[in-house]
Write an enzyme that holds these catalytic residues in place. Sequence first.
Site, PDB file in Angstrom:
ATOM      1  N   SER A   1      21.538 -43.273 -32.324  1.00 40.46           N
ATOM      2  CA  SER A   1      22.773 -43.316 -31.530  1.00 40.46           C
ATOM      3  C   SER A   1      22.522 -44.100 -30.257  1.00 40.46           C
ATOM      4  O   SER A   1      21.379 -44.280 -29.839  1.00 40.46           O
ATOM      5  CB  SER A   1      23.221 -41.900 -31.163  1.00 40.46           C
ATOM      6  OG  SER A   1      22.464 -41.403 -30.064  1.00 40.46           O
ATOM      7  N   ASP A   2      23.584 -44.588 -29.641  1.00 39.14           N
ATOM      8  CA  ASP A   2      23.455 -45.124 -28.287  1.00 39.14           C
ATOM      9  C   ASP A   2      23.370 -43.932 -27.324  1.00 39.14           C
ATOM     10  O   ASP A   2      23.549 -42.769 -27.717  1.00 39.14           O
ATOM     11  CB  ASP A   2      24.648 -46.027 -27.958  1.00 39.14           C
ATOM     12  CG  ASP A   2      24.279 -47.123 -26.962  1.00 39.14           C
ATOM     13  OD1 ASP A   2      23.364 -46.901 -26.147  1.00 39.14           O
ATOM     14  OD2 ASP A   2      24.917 -48.190 -26.993  1.00 39.14           O
ATOM     15  N   TRP A   3      23.095 -44.206 -26.059  1.00 42.25           N
ATOM     16  CA  TRP A   3      22.849 -43.169 -25.048  1.00 42.25           C
ATOM     17  C   TRP A   3      24.013 -42.163 -25.006  1.00 42.25           C
ATOM     18  O   TRP A   3      25.133 -42.517 -24.665  1.00 42.25           O
ATOM     19  CB  TRP A   3      22.676 -43.823 -23.681  1.00 42.25           C
ATOM     20  CG  TRP A   3      22.397 -42.869 -22.550  1.00 42.25           C
ATOM     21  CD1 TRP A   3      23.235 -41.894 -22.076  1.00 42.25           C
ATOM     22  CD2 TRP A   3      21.229 -42.798 -21.749  1.00 42.25           C
ATOM     23  NE1 TRP A   3      22.660 -41.235 -21.025  1.00 42.25           N
ATOM     24  CE2 TRP A   3      21.417 -41.770 -20.801  1.00 42.25           C
ATOM     25  CE3 TRP A   3      20.026 -43.503 -21.722  1.00 42.25           C
ATOM     26  CZ2 TRP A   3      20.457 -41.433 -19.848  1.00 42.25           C
ATOM     27  CZ3 TRP A   3      19.074 -43.175 -20.779  1.00 42.25           C
ATOM     28  CH2 TRP A   3      19.280 -42.153 -19.853  1.00 42.25           C
ATOM     29  N   GLY A   4      23.715 -40.921 -25.367  1.00 42.61           N
ATOM     30  CA  GLY A   4      24.681 -39.835 -25.242  1.00 42.61           C
ATOM     31  C   GLY A   4      25.837 -39.878 -26.223  1.00 42.61           C
ATOM     32  O   GLY A   4      26.783 -39.083 -26.104  1.00 42.61           O
ATOM     33  N   ALA A   5      25.784 -40.782 -27.222  1.00 36.57           N
ATOM     34  CA  ALA A   5      26.959 -41.009 -28.076  1.00 36.57           C
ATOM     35  C   ALA A   5      27.300 -39.811 -28.958  1.00 36.57           C
ATOM     36  O   ALA A   5      28.475 -39.622 -29.300  1.00 36.57           O
ATOM     37  CB  ALA A   5      26.752 -42.248 -28.943  1.00 36.57           C
TER      38      ALA A   5
END
Length: 719
Positions: A265-269
């Site tokens: 995932s991207d950051w915090g997605a």
Amino acid sequence: MEEDYLYHLLEQMTIDEKIGQLLQLATPFFKGSSTKGQITGPMKEMGVTEEVVENAGSVLGASGAKEISNIQKKHLESNRLGIPLLMMSDIVHGFKTIFPIPLAIGCSWDLELARHAAEIAAKEAAVSGIHVTFAPMVDLVRDPRWGRVMESTGEDPYLNGLFAKAQVHGFQGNDLTDTKRVAACVKHFAAYGAVEGGRDYNTVDMSEWQLRESYLPAYKMALDAGCEMVMTAFTTMNGIPASGNRTLMRKILREEWGFDGVVISDWGALKELIPHGVAEDEKEAALKALQSGVDIEMMTLCYTSHLKELVATGEIEEQLIDESVMRILKLKNKLGLFENPLRGANETLEKDIVFSAPHREVARQLATKASVLLKNDDVLPLSQDQKVALIGPFADNHDVLGQWSWLGSKEDAVTLKEGLETQLKSENLNVAKGCDVESRDERESKIALQIAREADVIILALGEHSWMSGEAGSRTNIKLPKAQLNLLNDLKQLNKPIVVVLFNGRPLDLMDVTEKADAILEAWYPGSEAGNALADLLFGNVNPSGKLTMSFPRAVGQIPTYYNHYNTGRPKGAPDAQERYVSQYLDSSNGPLFPFGFGLSYTSFEYKDAHLSSNIMKQNETIRLSVKVENIGEVIGEEVVQFYIRDLTGEVIRPLKELKGFERITLQPGEQKEITFTITEKQLRYYHSDLSYKSDKGKFMAYVGSNSQDVLAVPFQLM
């Protein structure tokens, strides 16, 4: 390490240890880091404990051989099974040696140089201890309001795919056990570049036909090149965020394309599935993300906090977790981490390799090829006996690296002033800021005007703060700030030749600038060797050869404007078109200010005698398109010969032009070369309304020329 060992390792792991492999945390959480891994208040609020850190599978943002080696050693002391960490970072357009931003690299149309730049970035990153880079970014971009256009190579799916392939090969090489290489992670899957209104993190809504037609090809080419990882987009697709989208991650990526690498995932997605409104809480977010095939959760604890419970209640089978863990273990094994956990990290070599002179020379070369000459009314190149006034907020500004250059040193970057000092005697160069990027001081303005009056030519260095583009850098106004335009207006009153050099991360609205400047050099953010590269171009040591890979609009109201658009039922300029009732703006031309593929040189190239080997093409045959290109100027020059095709009648609408090939050539004055492109049936295929991918019999046009507008046309027919 034999694969059987990995399965044996998996069998020994507890459920907590398995889930730990799916977690990526930032560097400060880990012992051995510069912060010594102290669990602070904010970390405790997240739910991070020492046990969570000890089981974690990967690290985000660590850098430096010493720190990374310390983190890995400390981790192996506390991890029960001795499973090494993956070290990941955003090495987007260079590690310490910063190359031009990716949009600029695209404008070089030089795939080999792009591959070499990625190879250098990998070498510097690997010796500093990094294993994975979050690059290449291959999102198709058509809206310059979106700040992240600077991370893409442009608006063409074919060209983006070629650059993706080149960069993957540069980062990874042929063998990931090579400790001078890193694993690549293509991003952002999928269609992040189509955010509504050019606003970052916003909704993406498109048909699957358009997704496959324009947006998916570059990701597929990156994966076909062997890219080891995929990062999810922050955005939605068909109403479902990418990190919880089974169609994207399971159906297309894994089942259809056969990708068995790691998805992160991207950051915090993952946690963002909650504000998106598709998950009630972190537990549901974890459920949906794992079911969709996301292996690693970056910087939130949905998996850590809830997967064990979901397995216990039977809502998720442990087999799904096992599959993700195995993909992660296999990547660690490919990188040779089980035999050599410290891998390429080497403090001694790091000093010799990182930011070395040979690497900087490649950055300089790429910056010259990536810059695009947009206008030149016989002002450039400059001569060393001219008296030059260098003015503007970027005259002596180190902010030339652009976003996603987090390990680059602005202080070490060569400014334009420093570059010009290598070409001019001190008495022939005067420098004044004139204004800041967004504000103006009267005293500074007066100094600038005074040195301009005494000069033979003015170089006006204008642009955006680097923070004005990149992630979260969306803008509704893509003109230069008023302070800079006012400075340009004042200098224009002096009737001196003005050369504008632009530092920016997106195509700008340059209508005001083109009217007043005698020459415009689009430098983008050129990287560590900015000033030296631009001095080479301005004084003709290197002839500009860059070509735009993203169209420049005439006004923000035109956006999106891109070359490979579709026709309408009432196209402007059609033989039977009425004056008013056609697809047009009443206050502007439809076309861009500068089109895709455009770029000037200090010489001129003439295209002639475009012809096909046959005007009839059978399904199992090829034909050849040839054209003669001659350098009719007085200096040696490089030209990018571009080849496009149009399908005149399809089962669904087809673009007015599609790039199908290009060739970089170098010609001496008066030299002529015949360039030939092969046309295959495969190049004529497209997605039909039922999503089948095939060609149709019928009429086509082949185009060849110096950009997407200035072309010679030849018809042919597929039988």
